[in-house]
Write a protein that holds these residues in place. Structure first.
Motif, PDB file in Angstrom:
ATOM      1  N   ARG A   4       0.866  -1.186   0.000  1.00  0.00           N
ATOM      2  CA  ARG A   4       0.000   0.000   0.000  1.00  0.00           C
ATOM      3  C   ARG A   4       0.896   1.227   0.000  1.00  0.00           C
ATOM      4  NH1 ARG A   4      -5.403   0.183   3.131  1.00  0.00           N
ATOM      5  NH2 ARG A   4      -6.474  -0.461   1.233  1.00  0.00           N
ATOM      6  N   VAL A   5       0.718   2.081  -1.004  1.00  0.00           N
ATOM      7  CA  VAL A   5       1.538   3.278  -1.164  1.00  0.00           C
ATOM      8  C   VAL A   5       0.686   4.499  -0.842  1.00  0.00           C
ATOM      9  CG1 VAL A   5       3.037   4.587  -2.707  1.00  0.00           C
ATOM     10  CG2 VAL A   5       2.831   2.095  -2.987  1.00  0.00           C
ATOM     11  N   PHE A   6       1.078   5.228   0.211  1.00  0.00           N
ATOM     12  CA  PHE A   6       0.382   6.444   0.627  1.00  0.00           C
ATOM     13  C   PHE A   6       1.209   7.641   0.156  1.00  0.00           C
ATOM     14  CE2 PHE A   6      -0.863   3.028   3.351  1.00  0.00           C
ATOM     15  CZ  PHE A   6      -2.224   3.216   3.562  1.00  0.00           C
ATOM     16  N   TYR A   7       0.557   8.573  -0.522  1.00  0.00           N
ATOM     17  CA  TYR A   7       1.281   9.669  -1.177  1.00  0.00           C
ATOM     18  C   TYR A   7       0.562  10.994  -0.929  1.00  0.00           C
ATOM     19  CZ  TYR A   7      -2.553   9.182  -4.461  1.00  0.00           C
ATOM     20  OH  TYR A   7      -3.814   9.121  -5.004  1.00  0.00           O
ATOM     21  N   HIS A   8       1.269  12.084  -1.105  1.00  0.00           N
ATOM     22  CA  HIS A   8       0.692  13.427  -0.996  1.00  0.00           C
ATOM     23  C   HIS A   8      -0.316  13.601  -2.120  1.00  0.00           C
ATOM     24  CE1 HIS A   8       1.507  18.061  -0.656  1.00  0.00           C
ATOM     25  NE2 HIS A   8       0.280  17.722  -0.283  1.00  0.00           N
ATOM     26  N   ASP A   9      -1.591  13.669  -1.757  1.00  0.00           N
ATOM     27  CA  ASP A   9      -2.656  13.720  -2.751  1.00  0.00           C
ATOM     28  C   ASP A   9      -2.742  15.095  -3.401  1.00  0.00           C
ATOM     29  OD1 ASP A   9      -4.672  12.594  -4.232  1.00  0.00           O
ATOM     30  OD2 ASP A   9      -6.163  12.581  -2.626  1.00  0.00           O
ATOM     31  N   LYS A  10      -3.319  15.121  -4.583  1.00  0.00           N
ATOM     32  CA  LYS A  10      -3.526  16.362  -5.340  1.00  0.00           C
ATOM     33  C   LYS A  10      -2.217  17.120  -5.540  1.00  0.00           C
ATOM     34  CE  LYS A  10      -8.323  16.927  -3.854  1.00  0.00           C
ATOM     35  NZ  LYS A  10      -8.909  16.660  -5.165  1.00  0.00           N
ATOM     36  N   CYS A  11      -1.150  16.387  -5.760  1.00  0.00           N
ATOM     37  CA  CYS A  11       0.192  16.962  -5.891  1.00  0.00           C
ATOM     38  C   CYS A  11       0.946  16.196  -6.972  1.00  0.00           C
ATOM     39  CB  CYS A  11       0.919  16.858  -4.552  1.00  0.00           C
ATOM     40  SG  CYS A  11       2.675  17.273  -4.611  1.00  0.00           S
ATOM     41  N   PHE A  12       1.507  16.909  -7.933  1.00  0.00           N
ATOM     42  CA  PHE A  12       2.238  16.268  -9.019  1.00  0.00           C
ATOM     43  C   PHE A  12       3.417  15.466  -8.482  1.00  0.00           C
ATOM     44  CE2 PHE A  12       5.479  16.387 -12.443  1.00  0.00           C
ATOM     45  CZ  PHE A  12       4.763  15.771 -13.456  1.00  0.00           C
ATOM     46  N   ASP A  13       4.194  16.050  -7.580  1.00  0.00           N
ATOM     47  CA  ASP A  13       5.336  15.337  -7.003  1.00  0.00           C
ATOM     48  C   ASP A  13       4.871  14.132  -6.202  1.00  0.00           C
ATOM     49  OD1 ASP A  13       8.039  14.834  -6.346  1.00  0.00           O
ATOM     50  OD2 ASP A  13       7.880  16.019  -4.510  1.00  0.00           O
ATOM     51  N   GLY A  14       3.750  14.266  -5.493  1.00  0.00           N
ATOM     52  CA  GLY A  14       3.221  13.135  -4.744  1.00  0.00           C
ATOM     53  C   GLY A  14       2.869  11.967  -5.647  1.00  0.00           C
ATOM     54  N   VAL A  61       5.149   8.321   0.853  1.00  0.00           N
ATOM     55  CA  VAL A  61       6.081   9.130   0.062  1.00  0.00           C
ATOM     56  C   VAL A  61       5.568  10.566  -0.030  1.00  0.00           C
ATOM     57  CG1 VAL A  61       6.947   7.179  -1.297  1.00  0.00           C
ATOM     58  CG2 VAL A  61       4.971   8.440  -2.128  1.00  0.00           C
ATOM     59  N   ASP A  62       6.489  11.512   0.055  1.00  0.00           N
ATOM     60  CA  ASP A  62       6.189  12.937  -0.103  1.00  0.00           C
ATOM     61  C   ASP A  62       5.152  13.413   0.914  1.00  0.00           C
ATOM     62  OD1 ASP A  62       6.701  15.381  -1.449  1.00  0.00           O
ATOM     63  OD2 ASP A  62       4.824  15.190  -2.562  1.00  0.00           O
ATOM     64  N   PHE A  63       5.210  12.882   2.126  1.00  0.00           N
ATOM     65  CA  PHE A  63       4.255  13.274   3.154  1.00  0.00           C
ATOM     66  C   PHE A  63       4.915  13.100   4.517  1.00  0.00           C
ATOM     67  CE2 PHE A  63       0.155  13.309   5.442  1.00  0.00           C
ATOM     68  CZ  PHE A  63      -0.489  14.328   4.741  1.00  0.00           C
ATOM     69  N   LYS A  64       4.253  13.640   5.536  1.00  0.00           N
ATOM     70  CA  LYS A  64       4.827  13.651   6.872  1.00  0.00           C
ATOM     71  C   LYS A  64       5.082  12.249   7.411  1.00  0.00           C
ATOM     72  CE  LYS A  64       3.025  18.166   8.327  1.00  0.00           C
ATOM     73  NZ  LYS A  64       4.279  18.842   8.624  1.00  0.00           N
ATOM     74  N   TYR A  65       5.942  12.194   8.390  1.00  0.00           N
ATOM     75  CA  TYR A  65       6.376  10.939   9.002  1.00  0.00           C
ATOM     76  C   TYR A  65       5.290  10.361   9.903  1.00  0.00           C
ATOM     77  CZ  TYR A  65       9.396   7.756  11.698  1.00  0.00           C
ATOM     78  OH  TYR A  65       9.965   6.668  12.286  1.00  0.00           O
ATOM     79  N   SER A  66       5.130   9.061   9.854  1.00  0.00           N
ATOM     80  CA  SER A  66       4.285   8.342  10.798  1.00  0.00           C
ATOM     81  C   SER A  66       5.150   7.364  11.576  1.00  0.00           C
ATOM     82  CB  SER A  66       3.170   7.577  10.075  1.00  0.00           C
ATOM     83  OG  SER A  66       2.527   6.682  10.972  1.00  0.00           O
TER      84      SER A  66
END
Length: 328
Positions: A4-14, A61-66
């Motif tokens: 499961r890949v969690f990414y910065h949504d609504k973001c090209f880099d994400g 990826v491209d999002f805060k640490y959990s």
């Protein structure tokens, strides 16, 4: 293996980071893995739902640490990568564990998470980045605002810019997960030409033109700082370079806007400013005071949709501070 890949949504880099991670993971870690993509957004309150971390491996990826023990991969490049000091300490402890440190990576010096991920994949795992060079190149340009001019950023001639517009504007929760695998399978012009992508562009270009005119009407540039409030015209996204296109003399821009899930204070630095970089304000630090964050040159603060007044107070305080600094 299910990843499961969690990414910065609504973001090209994400989106690019999610696609690149899956290709890297498939080629260098687990050839038979399957991938699911889940967008994450900056909002007031909890950013993560532990119940979603159900993959055999879970990547952010491209999002805060959990600090969740269920997160097995993490890549980020934002200065404000850690929600709490405890999260930062958890990451530092991870770096002392040889196994953990080879799965979680952070470096705020990289322009985009995509280029950071590519570097780690290439140098530590032997990942071949040559076939995805175009994607890495444009992720750096888009996320780092490395356009040659405001006109290039706002007039959006390149496929990557049009894809950015679609990614930032879509309300279809299935669209970006469907798009992500294509980003590392074909050139960006071919991605844009896919029927399910191409059909979205004409109405969004019209909305982009309307947003430009709205910000032209609402924005004020004073003492090197632009401010505009468009909360009475809810938008899910707008081109963040419009203020500098309209007011090229300005150094900073503060925009107050509203979407379906938040009231947002967007704070940015003009990428084409002539001001000495050493004198520019670290905007991530300013945003962190209000629970937001970002990069040194661009940041944001998210408030609940019904806390428009609190967001307006924060925006006005930041405008006053930056305008006062501009006079010193």
């Amino acid at each position: 293996m299910q990843v499961r890949v969690f990414y910065h949504d609504k973001c090209f880099d994400g989106a690019c980071s999610a696609s690149l991670f899956a290709r890297f993971h498939r080629e260098c870690v687990a050839a038979g893995a399957t991938y699911e993509y889940h967008g994450l957004v900056h909002r007031a309150g909890a950013l993560f739902d532990e119940a979603q971390f159900t993959g055999d491996e879970n990547a952010i990826v491209d999002f805060k640490y959990s600090a969740s023990p269920h997160i097995t991969w993490w890549f980020d490049h934002h200065l404000s990568a850690f929600l709490t000091p405890e999260d930062h300490q958890n990451f530092l402890a991870c770096q002392q564990d040889p196994a953990c440190s080879q799965r979680k990576f952070f470096d705020p010096h990289y322009t985009s998470c995509t280029s950071f991920l590519a570097h780690i994949g290439e140098t530590k795992f032997g990942f071949d980045t040559k076939p995805v060079a175009e994607l890495i190149h444009w992720a750096d340009i888009v996320d780092g605002a490395l356009y040659e001019s405001p006109e290039a950023a706002v007039e959006m001639a390149e496929p990557a810019m049009k894809l950015t517009l679609i990614i930032e504007s879509t309300q279809d929760p299935e669209f970006i997960p469907r798009l992500i695998p294509l980003l590392t399978e074909m050139p960006l012009a071919e991605v844009l030409a896919q029927p399910f992508v191409a059909e979205l562009l004409p109405p969004l270009m019209e909305r982009h033109k309307a947003a430009l005119e709205l910000i032209r009407e609402r924005s004020e540039s004073k003492d090197g700082v632009i401010f505009f409030d468009i909360t009475d015209h809810p938008l899910e996204g707008f081109n963040k370079f419009i203020p500098y296109y309209l007011h090229p003399e300005a150094v900073y821009s503060i925009g107050l806007s509203k979407s379906s899930f938040r009231t947002k204070v967007a704070v940015g630095t003009n990428p084409w400013t002539k001001k000495d970089g050493a004198t520019l304000v670290n905007l991530a630090e300013i945003c962190e005071r209000y629970g937001g964050g970002g990069h040194a040159r661009v940041g944001a603060i998210s408030f609940p949709p019904d806390q428009e007044d609190a967001a307006r107070v924060a925006a006005e305080e930041i405008v006053a501070e930056l305008r006062a600094r501009g006079n010193n």
